[in-house]
Design an enzyme around this catalytic site. Structure first.
Site, short mmCIF file in Angstrom:
data_model
loop_
_atom_site.label_atom_id
_atom_site.label_comp_id
_atom_site.label_asym_id
_atom_site.label_seq_id
_atom_site.Cartn_x
_atom_site.Cartn_y
_atom_site.Cartn_z
N LYS A 1 3.71 1.40 -3.96
CA LYS A 1 3.23 0.64 -5.12
C LYS A 1 4.13 0.81 -6.34
O LYS A 1 4.35 -0.14 -7.09
CB LYS A 1 1.79 0.99 -5.44
N ASP B 1 -5.92 -3.84 -7.77
CA ASP B 1 -6.76 -2.72 -7.36
C ASP B 1 -7.98 -2.56 -8.27
O ASP B 1 -9.11 -2.45 -7.79
CB ASP B 1 -5.97 -1.41 -7.36
N ALA C 1 -2.93 3.15 -6.94
CA ALA C 1 -4.26 2.53 -6.90
C ALA C 1 -5.13 3.04 -8.04
O ALA C 1 -5.82 2.26 -8.70
CB ALA C 1 -4.94 2.78 -5.55
N ALA D 1 -4.27 9.96 -9.00
CA ALA D 1 -3.50 9.40 -10.11
C ALA D 1 -2.31 8.60 -9.60
O ALA D 1 -1.32 8.42 -10.30
CB ALA D 1 -3.03 10.52 -11.05
N GLY D 2 -2.42 8.10 -8.36
CA GLY D 2 -1.36 7.28 -7.78
C GLY D 2 -1.48 5.85 -8.23
O GLY D 2 -2.21 5.52 -9.18
N THR E 1 0.84 -1.18 0.00
CA THR E 1 0.00 0.00 0.00
C THR E 1 0.89 1.24 0.00
O THR E 1 2.10 1.14 -0.18
CB THR E 1 -1.00 -0.05 1.19
#
Length: 159
Positions: A67, A103, A132, A129-130, A63
């Site tokens: 990532k 995800d 996940a 916009a990460g 997490t």
């Protein structure tokens, strides 16, 4: 009885419900696992994963904020991880680490099957916009929304 060891790595990670969720899943399916949360130092994710692996760990979830680093750490990548350029699931094999990104498939399954919320022909807003969010993009697009809008604090990352 053999107990397989798994963990979720993050920083912070104490908020994660993964140990509870995986313990309940294991109980319901008759599996014997030990699943814990591990706080990895911001500058020591790869070393923390390696130490867990060397101590007998079979795999891990990843997490925030690791990532993208997990993506770089994996020796082999699923198509989903490659598309997202982020990994949330690591499995340890004899000589390599395999990376996947679940995800998006988890989100789509929950929305469409568990909540009966069809995505096809709908307008969808994805906030963030990460890792996940990037993991969710391809499965969202595969669900054929009318429009997918990505909002993020920085426009460069959203692009």
């Amino acid at each position: 009885m053999m107990i397989d060891r798994y963990a979720v790595f993050g920083n912070p990670v104490s908020h994660s419900k993964s140990p509870l969720i995986h313990a309940e899943f294991a109980r319901q399916t008759g599996q014997h696992i030990d699943y814990t949360s591990l706080l990895a130092p911001l500058d020591g994710f790869a070393a923390a994963v390696q130490a867990f692996r060397e101590s007998g760990g079979k795999g891990a979830n990843v997490t925030v904020p690791f990532k993208e680093e997990a993506y770089r750490l994996a020796d082999t990548l699923s198509a989903r991880a490659t598309a997202a350029r982020a990994v949330n699931t690591l499995s340890f094999h004899e000589e390599n680490i395999a990376g996947d990104n679940t995800d998006g498939v988890g989100l789509i399954t929950d929305l469409q099957h568990n909540l009966d919320c069809e995505i096809r022909d709908k307008r969808v807003l994805l906030v963030g916009a990460g890792g996940a969010a990037r993991g969710a993009m391809l499965p969202l697009l595969d669900a054929q929304p009318q429009q997918l809008v990505i909002a993020n604090r920085t426009s460069l990352r959203a692009r």
